[in-house]
Design an enzyme around this catalytic site. Sequence first.
Site, PDB file in Angstrom:
ATOM      1  N   ARG B  23      15.886  15.675 -27.855  1.00 16.94           N
ATOM      2  CA  ARG B  23      16.433  14.545 -28.623  1.00 16.94           C
ATOM      3  C   ARG B  23      16.593  14.892 -30.104  1.00 16.94           C
ATOM      4  NH1 ARG B  23      11.405  10.155 -28.992  1.00 16.94           N
ATOM      5  NH2 ARG B  23       9.722  11.690 -28.889  1.00 16.94           N
ATOM      6  N   SER B  50      13.171   6.589 -31.834  1.00 17.66           N
ATOM      7  CA  SER B  50      12.916   7.370 -30.622  1.00 17.66           C
ATOM      8  C   SER B  50      14.181   7.990 -30.040  1.00 17.66           C
ATOM      9  CB  SER B  50      12.118   6.569 -29.586  1.00 17.66           C
ATOM     10  OG  SER B  50      12.902   5.632 -28.949  1.00 17.66           O
ATOM     11  N   GLU B  71      22.224  -4.224 -24.699  1.00 14.17           N
ATOM     12  CA  GLU B  71      22.949  -3.000 -24.364  1.00 14.17           C
ATOM     13  C   GLU B  71      24.332  -3.249 -23.776  1.00 14.17           C
ATOM     14  OE1 GLU B  71      19.865  -3.724 -23.350  1.00 14.17           O
ATOM     15  OE2 GLU B  71      18.581  -2.294 -24.401  1.00 14.17           O
ATOM     16  N   PHE B  96      18.918   2.222 -19.769  1.00 14.90           N
ATOM     17  CA  PHE B  96      19.748   1.087 -20.209  1.00 14.90           C
ATOM     18  C   PHE B  96      21.230   1.453 -20.312  1.00 14.90           C
ATOM     19  CE2 PHE B  96      15.599   0.475 -22.601  1.00 14.90           C
ATOM     20  CZ  PHE B  96      15.033  -0.269 -21.591  1.00 14.90           C
ATOM     21  N   HIS B 122      15.439   9.748 -23.213  1.00 14.84           N
ATOM     22  CA  HIS B 122      14.314   9.564 -22.299  1.00 14.84           C
ATOM     23  C   HIS B 122      14.746   9.744 -20.839  1.00 14.84           C
ATOM     24  CE1 HIS B 122      12.111   8.516 -25.755  1.00 14.84           C
ATOM     25  NE2 HIS B 122      11.171   7.792 -25.182  1.00 14.84           N
ATOM     26  N   ASP B 130       4.961   6.664 -20.294  1.00 17.66           N
ATOM     27  CA  ASP B 130       5.614   5.357 -20.155  1.00 17.66           C
ATOM     28  C   ASP B 130       5.854   4.993 -18.689  1.00 17.66           C
ATOM     29  OD1 ASP B 130       5.683   4.571 -22.761  1.00 17.66           O
ATOM     30  OD2 ASP B 130       7.716   5.314 -23.160  1.00 17.66           O
ATOM     31  N   ARG B 180      12.624  13.202 -23.991  1.00 21.17           N
ATOM     32  CA  ARG B 180      11.647  12.793 -24.998  1.00 21.17           C
ATOM     33  C   ARG B 180      10.667  13.918 -25.329  1.00 21.17           C
ATOM     34  NH1 ARG B 180       6.450  11.485 -24.446  1.00 21.17           N
ATOM     35  NH2 ARG B 180       5.492  10.150 -26.033  1.00 21.17           N
TER      36      ARG B 180
END
Lengths: 294, 327
Positions: B23, B50, B71, B96, B122, B130, B180
């Site tokens: 990222r 993030s 989104e 998303f 991610h 997560d 991530r």
Amino acid sequence: MKRLTKLADLNRMANTLRKDVIEMLTEAGSGHSAGPLDLADIATALYFNVMKIDPKQRDDPDRDRLYVSCGHTAPIWYATLARAGFFPVEELKTLRKLGTRLQGHMDRLTVPGVESSSASLGQGLSISCGSAYAGQMDKKNYQTYCILSDGEHDEGSVWEAIQFAGHYHLQHLTAIIDRNNIQIDGPTEEVMTKEPLRDKYEAFGWHMIDVDGHNIEAVIDACNEAKAIVEKPVVINAHTIPGKGVDFMEYDFRWHGAPPGKVDTERGPAKSKQSAEALKQLRTLGGKIDNGDL
Amino acid sequence: MLNNSAKLKRNTLSKDVDIVATRDGYGMGLVELGEQRENVVVLCGDLTESTRSAGFREAYPDRFIQMGVAEQNMANVAVGLALNGKIPFVSTYAVFTPGRNWDQIRISGCYNNANVKYAGAHTGISVGPDGATHQAMEDIALTRVLPRMTVLVPCDVEETRKITHAAAAIVGPVYFRFARAGSPAFTSAKTPFKVGKAVVFRDGDEVAIIAAGPIVHSALLAADRLIEQGVSARVINNPSIKPLDEKTIEQAARECGAVVTCEEHQVMGGMGSAVAEFLAVTYPVPMEFIGMHNSFGESGEPAELLKKYKMDAEAIAAAVKKVIKRK
């Protein structure tokens, strides 16, 4: 493109568009009647008077933009674009046929003058927000119009867009709701409550103008008023009669997604005669509207 | 041995290889693009740090749009911007985009042929603690079925930077994903990258390991171990999932006679499926698929999860041995 300034000419154009819609739908054998008919006056006001638009300069960066969120109303926009000179009127009868540019729902890549493809409800206001935001970034004064159906306010994404436009004070954005009170399964308030639309929009930071969607002069006035309001986005709540202009279609939700010849109706002629009767009514205006020389 | 023309870093296979999250390459690429192209605009759904969009926000605040956690609207505001001359980058987690707003991407993005760039953060099991909800394992399948969409998957931070630039240069919708967790930064500025091209990172002729994403490095480690056991594995970095580099892939199937595909994604519909669909009608060979086999992930550290769900070097080596037996 010639701008129409006389009310009689504008009313005549709206009636021509309605006849185009009936002929197109009859030829196609499928499609939506009620919405396209009730949008004829709004479409006429926008394309033949309000909007700064020229079929010869379709990419003019300063042109006004119109995004149709309710893509199922395609027939009225095709008729409008053809009559405004974006493509030949004869092409209208190819609607929904194999190989046509005039798809059942609008395709930006094939139809001159269509600013965005649409069909899936709840998407056009977000696109319009992007258009208005781009104009603000580029310090342009073009106006972005978005045509929404009342039914599509069921979609959560519409409220995301309303929230965004209010947050960023998109002053050059004008949304127009076709408030015809019907959707596919029935009256809008039975399918899913829409009201109080004014309170909802105002709570999100919008200014609302209510207007008779069949009074072309009033629609033009509302559009001009919207341009004069600089601190907020504006929504014109255009109250319309579904199926406007054809007696046996008016107010009847069954015509939302059906063409002439496809609905058994107590009020109108047999299926085989519905198209001819609709055209006859539009030619004579059914004795309901006094348009003088029409 | 490593293919010299791939220009990989000299310490690619050593323990001291730099570990950087892919990222970060997106963040770098955006800031560079902001300088080079004044019509690049970045949209972010309340995940600015993030997704690494923060650098662009600092450098070009007038071209950064905070979209909030909405989104669907973000995807189509991007379309409205694109239809009016901007190059919007939609930044959020891949669960998303395209997870939540696929309909917007399908109709308003792809059917419109809008010049929107969808950046999925991610992705893969390596999202880690997560858990399953945030580990995008379906995004490649969701995007590669869409006509007009380009789908790109970078293997490390430098390739992510290059792909961010490549996305801006393409006219039309592009989806690309990144991760991530930190992963080996083993390619160099000189490592070839081109949309529609796969690159042989390691030569070999008994099996072709075709991989996309940070797992490419695990494939190199696996090939290194396999050579000690007398197995010669070719490793192909395949970042361009759509369009696919049919020439390089067919050549690998012909010369090696067996293929293992590797990705941090569901096996169904992913990069491996794209390779299998192509080889099935050109040059079918035995194949094995490294990826998620029809299950959700869970919480854990990235290395633990990659091991448990058989997406590490050890699992790749085992798949190679299995596929060779089927030749």
